[in-house]
Motif scaffolding. Sequence first.
Motif, mmCIF file in Angstrom:
data_model
loop_
_atom_site.group_PDB
_atom_site.id
_atom_site.type_symbol
_atom_site.label_atom_id
_atom_site.label_comp_id
_atom_site.label_asym_id
_atom_site.label_seq_id
_atom_site.Cartn_x
_atom_site.Cartn_y
_atom_site.Cartn_z
ATOM 1 N N ASP A 102 0.841 -1.216 0.000
ATOM 2 C CA ASP A 102 0.000 0.000 0.000
ATOM 3 C C ASP A 102 0.869 1.257 0.000
ATOM 4 O O ASP A 102 0.593 2.219 -0.720
ATOM 5 C CB ASP A 102 -0.917 0.036 1.234
ATOM 6 C CG ASP A 102 -2.073 -0.949 1.116
ATOM 7 O OD1 ASP A 102 -2.258 -1.493 0.012
ATOM 8 O OD2 ASP A 102 -2.768 -1.168 2.122
ATOM 9 N N ILE A 138 3.970 1.653 -1.030
ATOM 10 C CA ILE A 138 4.675 1.845 -2.303
ATOM 11 C C ILE A 138 3.688 2.311 -3.378
ATOM 12 O O ILE A 138 3.978 3.236 -4.143
ATOM 13 C CB ILE A 138 5.423 0.556 -2.724
ATOM 14 C CG1 ILE A 138 6.594 0.311 -1.759
ATOM 15 C CG2 ILE A 138 5.936 0.656 -4.166
ATOM 16 C CD1 ILE A 138 7.367 -0.973 -1.990
ATOM 17 N N GLN A 139 2.519 1.703 -3.409
ATOM 18 C CA GLN A 139 1.546 2.110 -4.434
ATOM 19 C C GLN A 139 1.076 3.547 -4.216
ATOM 20 O O GLN A 139 0.971 4.326 -5.166
ATOM 21 C CB GLN A 139 0.347 1.155 -4.447
ATOM 22 C CG GLN A 139 0.715 -0.208 -5.044
ATOM 23 C CD GLN A 139 -0.500 -1.071 -5.340
ATOM 24 O OE1 GLN A 139 -1.503 -0.996 -4.647
ATOM 25 N NE2 GLN A 139 -0.396 -1.926 -6.350
ATOM 26 N N ASN A 140 0.821 3.911 -2.961
ATOM 27 C CA ASN A 140 0.409 5.298 -2.687
ATOM 28 C C ASN A 140 1.521 6.284 -3.069
ATOM 29 O O ASN A 140 1.265 7.363 -3.593
ATOM 30 C CB ASN A 140 0.051 5.471 -1.208
ATOM 31 C CG ASN A 140 -1.369 4.990 -0.925
ATOM 32 O OD1 ASN A 140 -2.123 4.691 -1.840
ATOM 33 N ND2 ASN A 140 -1.724 4.918 0.337
ATOM 34 N N MET A 187 3.751 5.804 -5.384
ATOM 35 C CA MET A 187 3.795 5.885 -6.854
ATOM 36 C C MET A 187 2.705 6.823 -7.374
ATOM 37 O O MET A 187 2.950 7.628 -8.276
ATOM 38 C CB MET A 187 3.622 4.486 -7.463
ATOM 39 C CG MET A 187 4.845 3.593 -7.265
ATOM 40 S SD MET A 187 4.558 1.932 -7.914
ATOM 41 C CE MET A 187 4.582 2.229 -9.686
ATOM 42 N N ILE A 188 1.499 6.713 -6.809
ATOM 43 C CA ILE A 188 0.388 7.564 -7.270
ATOM 44 C C ILE A 188 0.724 9.041 -7.047
ATOM 45 O O ILE A 188 0.568 9.877 -7.937
ATOM 46 C CB ILE A 188 -0.937 7.163 -6.564
ATOM 47 C CG1 ILE A 188 -1.370 5.778 -7.047
ATOM 48 C CG2 ILE A 188 -2.047 8.187 -6.823
ATOM 49 C CD1 ILE A 188 -2.484 5.131 -6.235
ATOM 50 N N SER A 189 1.250 9.335 -5.841
ATOM 51 C CA SER A 189 1.621 10.730 -5.534
ATOM 52 C C SER A 189 2.719 11.245 -6.451
ATOM 53 O O SER A 189 2.629 12.349 -6.985
ATOM 54 C CB SER A 189 2.169 10.825 -4.107
ATOM 55 O OG SER A 189 1.161 10.995 -3.221
#
Lengths: 179, 382
Positions: free
Chosen positions: A43, A45-47, A49-51
């Motif tokens: 979560d 790492i994915q958050n 990446m989105i930011s």
Amino acid sequence: MEELIKKIQKGDEVAFKQLTQSMEKDLYVIAKLRLKNDDDIKDAIQNTMISVYKNAKKIRNIKYFKTWMFRILINECNKIYNSNNRKNNILDKLKVNSTYNNYENSIQLIDDKLNFESIINQLNYDEKIIITLYYHSQFSCAEISKLLKININTVKSRLKRAKDKLKKQYGEVEIYEKK
Amino acid sequence: MKKSNDFDNIIYKYYKENNQVPQKITEAIWDVELKSKKKKISYFTNVKKVAITIISIISITTGIVFAKDISEFIKSIFNDSEGVDTATRNGYVYTVPEKIYSESDNTKTSITDLLMDDYTLDLNMIALFEEDIDVTGIEKINIPDIIITDDMNNILFSMNDETIKKYCQEKNLDYNNINKINTAASIFIAKANLNNMAFTYNLSTSENKFPKSKKIYIKFNTIQLEGNEKKYTITGNWENSISVPEKFYNRKSILYNVINCNNKNVYTDSIKAEVYETGMKFEMYMYWGDYKTAIEEMEEIRNKSILDGQLIKQEESYVENEYGEKFYPSQSSDTDGGYGIGSDGILIKYETFNLTKFDATDKLKVVFKTINDEEIIIELAR
């Protein structure tokens, strides 16, 4: 890397995922310092990446791209850590108090004494993250200072303190092994 | 002991040998939807990760509005839980002395009553429509773009992100850092006659507490009405506000400590018991036993009766005060109670009871009935 970053700034998703994958070991190791659970790390790492992807255009000096991404990762990990904190505290207490886990714990403690990871884990978070950024991700003290937003002298003194602690613990484990 | 100048190499070597990345992380990098919103981090979503299966776990229902049966709307001011009724009977309610209307497109709206504590926000409103809109027989009301905020720019309720983004733009706030309370909501019509309508919002939260707001703002542009073969969509620009009385923003809940528990598998240190103006929140962790056995046992009984197939039976749980009065789970919204069991055999139980600060005594007794009809008794003291 610069080419990839320029592509990312133009919105190239594949380029961004390639770049992230090239840093996945660093990202994972840093996230693991704060978060124990791989789902939480995922979560974070994915958050991150989105930011980063959303704001990639805003970064002017692309040589700071990696530092910036790591700073966002650390913030994301802290958010999840704080959210989990209460629950983890309770679960940790349960493990200590529970008669069901005592035997397993004592075996684990003996095993842990023999590996370097457990020595690193004895450092506090501030020390661990500096040691990891320095030795694993190979950031300079100046970069770590920017990334963690702390004075460079503080970085140096924490790095020294962490190394001293590790050395001391490592020595003790070696003596323990010889016995 | 190693020489200190070799020590750097030991650390480098350690990191070189210990940086394996699990496959699921690599996959996550490629699977992430980069244009999506960030995942919300919440305590209860993380509870889910502990467990292989979660039974009857709480649902955080940001922005979702539930239809509510209005047949029970008789005497209570807000048609909420028994705890809310107790609080209002004891004067924990604010009725606006003089209505202030917001008027747009020949439709006027106003707030008439308010109740707010750490976990509940109830609002009564009225709407006066233009003469050619007859709301008699209207059964459903929906206000899709409503946003309820406070004087500290907290988002207390909104059903969609676009509304929040618009609000942030207007207020020059950072959308990514805005404080939005995870709120479950229900709206229902209390009265609909000719061109007058009274309706109520029941908002509740479990994960975060409502802030100590001093002023509440309600803004919306669309009112949808439906029923009796009629359908209206009224658009305008309504902005209502209400000053929150001091008794609401100076509220303080009461925390209880465990003094005794008859079950050694309950981790008494983990118990959180909090009594507030309209209810009581209770949370505990206990070692239940082997996960697989528990699930099998539950499934076996559940096939005969769903109610009896709960590891802890909600309907038979209660909290008792020193006068012997019993207060049962409130079940007024989906966020009020439940339990989860993890693969480690640890059960997490949380419940909202109808005991309020107005019923609380120095000592309380919480009683849970298990699937095996054993009683778990937890004695609490202030």
